[in-house]
Motif scaffolding. Structure first.
Motif, mmCIF file in Angstrom:
data_model
loop_
_atom_site.group_PDB
_atom_site.id
_atom_site.type_symbol
_atom_site.label_atom_id
_atom_site.label_comp_id
_atom_site.label_asym_id
_atom_site.label_seq_id
_atom_site.Cartn_x
_atom_site.Cartn_y
_atom_site.Cartn_z
ATOM 1 N N ARG A 47 -2.343 25.124 -7.416
ATOM 2 C CA ARG A 47 -1.001 25.427 -6.905
ATOM 3 C C ARG A 47 -0.802 24.726 -5.564
ATOM 4 N NH1 ARG A 47 3.249 29.140 -7.532
ATOM 5 N NH2 ARG A 47 2.322 29.989 -9.396
ATOM 6 N N GLY A 48 0.371 24.153 -5.375
ATOM 7 C CA GLY A 48 0.686 23.408 -4.163
ATOM 8 C C GLY A 48 0.550 21.905 -4.354
ATOM 9 N N LYS A 49 -0.045 21.504 -5.485
ATOM 10 C CA LYS A 49 -0.193 20.081 -5.805
ATOM 11 C C LYS A 49 0.608 19.750 -7.054
ATOM 12 C CE LYS A 49 -4.959 19.557 -4.236
ATOM 13 N NZ LYS A 49 -6.225 18.869 -4.511
ATOM 14 N N VAL A 50 1.041 18.507 -7.148
ATOM 15 C CA VAL A 50 1.534 17.985 -8.415
ATOM 16 C C VAL A 50 0.275 17.705 -9.235
ATOM 17 C CG1 VAL A 50 2.726 16.073 -9.538
ATOM 18 C CG2 VAL A 50 3.570 16.956 -7.344
ATOM 19 N N VAL A 51 0.247 18.171 -10.476
ATOM 20 C CA VAL A 51 -0.950 18.050 -11.318
ATOM 21 C C VAL A 51 -0.636 17.264 -12.583
ATOM 22 C CG1 VAL A 51 -2.601 19.357 -12.732
ATOM 23 C CG2 VAL A 51 -1.986 20.184 -10.459
ATOM 24 N N GLY B 74 -4.948 10.890 -5.589
ATOM 25 C CA GLY B 74 -5.616 12.185 -5.484
ATOM 26 C C GLY B 74 -5.777 12.646 -4.048
ATOM 27 N N GLY B 75 -5.575 13.947 -3.827
ATOM 28 C CA GLY B 75 -5.695 14.505 -2.485
ATOM 29 C C GLY B 75 -4.921 15.806 -2.365
ATOM 30 N N ASP B 76 -4.358 16.040 -1.203
ATOM 31 C CA ASP B 76 -3.663 17.298 -0.925
ATOM 32 C C ASP B 76 -2.396 17.490 -1.757
ATOM 33 O OD1 ASP B 76 -5.580 17.933 0.940
ATOM 34 O OD2 ASP B 76 -4.389 17.232 2.645
ATOM 35 N N ASP B 77 -1.774 16.388 -2.203
ATOM 36 C CA ASP B 77 -0.488 16.484 -2.900
ATOM 37 C C ASP B 77 -0.550 16.257 -4.401
ATOM 38 O OD1 ASP B 77 1.201 17.020 -0.664
ATOM 39 O OD2 ASP B 77 0.990 14.926 -0.059
ATOM 40 N N PHE B 78 -1.658 15.697 -4.892
ATOM 41 C CA PHE B 78 -1.720 15.306 -6.302
ATOM 42 C C PHE B 78 -3.154 15.400 -6.801
ATOM 43 C CE2 PHE B 78 -2.474 12.015 -9.531
ATOM 44 C CZ PHE B 78 -1.542 12.395 -10.490
ATOM 45 N N GLU B 79 -3.298 15.776 -8.073
ATOM 46 C CA GLU B 79 -4.625 15.867 -8.682
ATOM 47 C C GLU B 79 -4.533 15.568 -10.172
ATOM 48 O OE1 GLU B 79 -8.626 16.531 -7.879
ATOM 49 O OE2 GLU B 79 -7.044 16.953 -6.454
ATOM 50 N N VAL B 80 -5.437 14.720 -10.659
ATOM 51 C CA VAL B 80 -5.627 14.546 -12.092
ATOM 52 C C VAL B 80 -6.672 15.571 -12.508
ATOM 53 C CG1 VAL B 80 -6.432 13.024 -13.943
ATOM 54 C CG2 VAL B 80 -5.054 12.086 -12.071
ATOM 55 N N VAL B 81 -6.336 16.389 -13.505
ATOM 56 C CA VAL B 81 -7.217 17.447 -13.985
ATOM 57 C C VAL B 81 -7.520 17.163 -15.462
ATOM 58 C CG1 VAL B 81 -7.469 19.940 -14.331
ATOM 59 C CG2 VAL B 81 -6.227 19.076 -12.325
ATOM 60 N N LEU C 15 2.535 19.059 -14.092
ATOM 61 C CA LEU C 15 2.859 20.362 -13.522
ATOM 62 C C LEU C 15 3.437 20.168 -12.129
ATOM 63 C CD1 LEU C 15 -0.450 22.281 -14.380
ATOM 64 C CD2 LEU C 15 1.626 22.118 -15.762
ATOM 65 N N ASP C 16 4.449 20.961 -11.800
ATOM 66 C CA ASP C 16 4.997 20.915 -10.442
ATOM 67 C C ASP C 16 4.092 21.689 -9.497
ATOM 68 O OD1 ASP C 16 5.635 23.663 -10.757
ATOM 69 O OD2 ASP C 16 7.762 23.276 -11.069
ATOM 70 N N ARG C 17 4.448 21.734 -8.250
ATOM 71 C CA ARG C 17 3.611 22.386 -7.235
ATOM 72 C C ARG C 17 3.507 23.895 -7.433
ATOM 73 N NH1 ARG C 17 2.592 18.775 -2.880
ATOM 74 N NH2 ARG C 17 3.922 16.934 -2.997
ATOM 75 N N GLU C 18 4.416 24.462 -8.214
ATOM 76 C CA GLU C 18 4.377 25.894 -8.511
ATOM 77 C C GLU C 18 3.540 26.193 -9.752
ATOM 78 O OE1 GLU C 18 5.722 28.072 -6.360
ATOM 79 O OE2 GLU C 18 6.153 26.266 -5.192
ATOM 80 N N GLY C 19 3.000 25.140 -10.385
ATOM 81 C CA GLY C 19 2.164 25.325 -11.565
ATOM 82 C C GLY C 19 2.935 25.395 -12.865
ATOM 83 N N ASN C 20 4.192 24.953 -12.861
ATOM 84 C CA ASN C 20 5.012 24.962 -14.065
ATOM 85 C C ASN C 20 5.006 23.599 -14.741
ATOM 86 O OD1 ASN C 20 6.106 27.674 -13.805
ATOM 87 N ND2 ASN C 20 7.154 26.857 -12.001
ATOM 88 N N SER D 240 -0.109 2.189 -14.637
ATOM 89 C CA SER D 240 0.988 1.215 -14.650
ATOM 90 C C SER D 240 1.920 1.446 -13.463
ATOM 91 C CB SER D 240 1.790 1.343 -15.952
ATOM 92 O OG SER D 240 2.494 2.583 -15.970
ATOM 93 N N ASP D 241 2.727 0.441 -13.163
ATOM 94 C CA ASP D 241 3.706 0.580 -12.083
ATOM 95 C C ASP D 241 4.662 1.736 -12.355
ATOM 96 O OD1 ASP D 241 2.615 -1.549 -10.690
ATOM 97 O OD2 ASP D 241 4.093 -3.004 -11.422
ATOM 98 N N SER D 242 5.059 1.912 -13.614
ATOM 99 C CA SER D 242 5.971 2.997 -13.970
ATOM 100 C C SER D 242 5.328 4.362 -13.722
ATOM 101 C CB SER D 242 6.390 2.869 -15.438
ATOM 102 O OG SER D 242 7.249 3.917 -15.812
ATOM 103 N N ALA D 243 4.080 4.533 -14.153
ATOM 104 C CA ALA D 243 3.386 5.808 -13.937
ATOM 105 C C ALA D 243 3.230 6.086 -12.447
ATOM 106 C CB ALA D 243 2.018 5.790 -14.619
ATOM 107 N N LYS D 244 2.868 5.061 -11.678
ATOM 108 C CA LYS D 244 2.714 5.230 -10.231
ATOM 109 C C LYS D 244 4.039 5.588 -9.570
ATOM 110 C CE LYS D 244 -1.162 2.034 -9.843
ATOM 111 N NZ LYS D 244 -1.595 0.742 -9.255
ATOM 112 N N ALA D 245 5.119 4.987 -10.024
ATOM 113 C CA ALA D 245 6.432 5.303 -9.467
ATOM 114 C C ALA D 245 6.821 6.750 -9.766
ATOM 115 C CB ALA D 245 7.491 4.340 -10.018
ATOM 116 N N ILE D 246 6.512 7.208 -10.975
ATOM 117 C CA ILE D 246 6.815 8.590 -11.353
ATOM 118 C C ILE D 246 6.002 9.558 -10.495
ATOM 119 C CG2 ILE D 246 6.560 10.303 -13.209
ATOM 120 C CD1 ILE D 246 7.271 7.904 -15.151
ATOM 121 N N VAL D 247 4.706 9.307 -10.363
ATOM 122 C CA VAL D 247 3.856 10.170 -9.545
ATOM 123 C C VAL D 247 4.321 10.167 -8.091
ATOM 124 C CG1 VAL D 247 1.505 10.497 -8.634
ATOM 125 C CG2 VAL D 247 1.858 10.081 -11.082
#
Length: 187
Positions: free
Chosen positions: A65-69, A96-103, A152-157, A170-177
Motif C-alpha cells: 500500500r502506498g506504491k503503484v504495483v 522500483g522504490g518508494d513509489d513503484f514495485e514489480v511483484v 494496482l493503485d496506491r490504495e491497493g485497488n 518498452s517505451d509505452s510501458a515506461k510511459a504508463i508506469v
C-alpha cells in the motif's frame, strides 16, 4: 485525440510532471503489447490472500500500500513468462522504490529451486521470489491462465489488467508506469 496522446507521451518521456492526468490520458499511452492492457472504468478491490517468500515470510498485497504495483502471476513452466520476466526485471530496476514495485508471484507448483534456476536462466536480478503455492491469491483475483499482470493503485485497488505476456520495458510501458506514479497511481 492522437495529437493529445502524442503530446502527453512526449511530455512523459521528457520527464514532465503530469500529476493530474486522468486514466483516459494514461490509457492513451498504450502502444504495441501495451494495447492488451485494459484499464477498468472504476478501481476494483484486489485480493487479500497470503503469498510467501521461500523462507516462509508471509505477505499480502496490503504490504505494498502506498506504491503503484505491477502484480505479475507467472509459473516456471510458462513459456511466455520466460519471454516476459526479463522485461519485468528491467522495469523494476528502472522504477522500483518508494513509489513503484514489480511483484512477481509464482503461482501453483513452483519449487524454489526451479524458480531460482528460471531467474538465473533469464537473467533476473532485481525481483524477489514470491510464491502462491495453493493459488489462493490467483484464484481470488480470477487468474485462469498465465501470465496475467495486474496494475494496482496506491490504495491497493486493481486499475488495469493484461492477459498474456508483454514487453514491460518498452517505451509505452515506461510511459504508463511514469504517468501512474506521477498521477498518484490512479487513486
Amino acid at each position: 485525440m492522437i495529437l493529445r496522446s502524442a503530446l502527453l507521451y512526449a511530455a512523459l518521456l521528457l520527464g514532465a510532471n503530469i500529476a493530474h492526468a486522468d486514466m483516459a490520458d494514461i490509457a492513451a499511452l498504450r502502444d504495441g503489447d501495451m494495447k492488451k492492457l485494459m484499464f477498468h472504468e472504476a478501481a476494483k478491490p484486489a485480493g487479500t490472500a497470503n503469498f510467501e517468500t521461500p523462507e516462509g515470510e508471509v505477505h499480502t498485497l496490503e504490504d505494498y500500500r502506498g506504491k503503484v504495483v505491477l502484480l505479475n502471476f507467472w509459473a516456471t513452466w510458462c513459456a511466455p513468462c520466460r519471454e516476459e520476466m526479463p522485461y519485468l526485471d528491467a522495469l523494476q530496476a528502472e522504477f522500483g522504490g518508494d513509489d513503484f514495485e514489480v511483484v512477481p508471484v509464482a503461482t501453483g507448483r513452483n519449487r524454489v529451486a526451479g524458480v531460482k534456476k528460471f531467474f538465473g536462466e533469464v537473467g533476473v536480478e532485481n525481483l524477489p521470489i514470491l510464491l502462491d503455492p495453493k493459488q489462493a491469491l490467483a484464484r481470488e483475483m480470477g487468474v485462469m491462465a498465465m501470465p496475467v499482470t495486474v496494475l494496482l493503485d496506491r490504495e491497493g485497488n486493481e486499475i488495469a489488467r493484461l492477459m498474456g505476456d508483454a514487453h514491460w520495458a518498452s517505451d509505452s510501458a515506461k510511459a504508463i508506469v511514469s504517468a501512474l506514479i506521477a498521477d498518484g497511481g490512479g487513486s
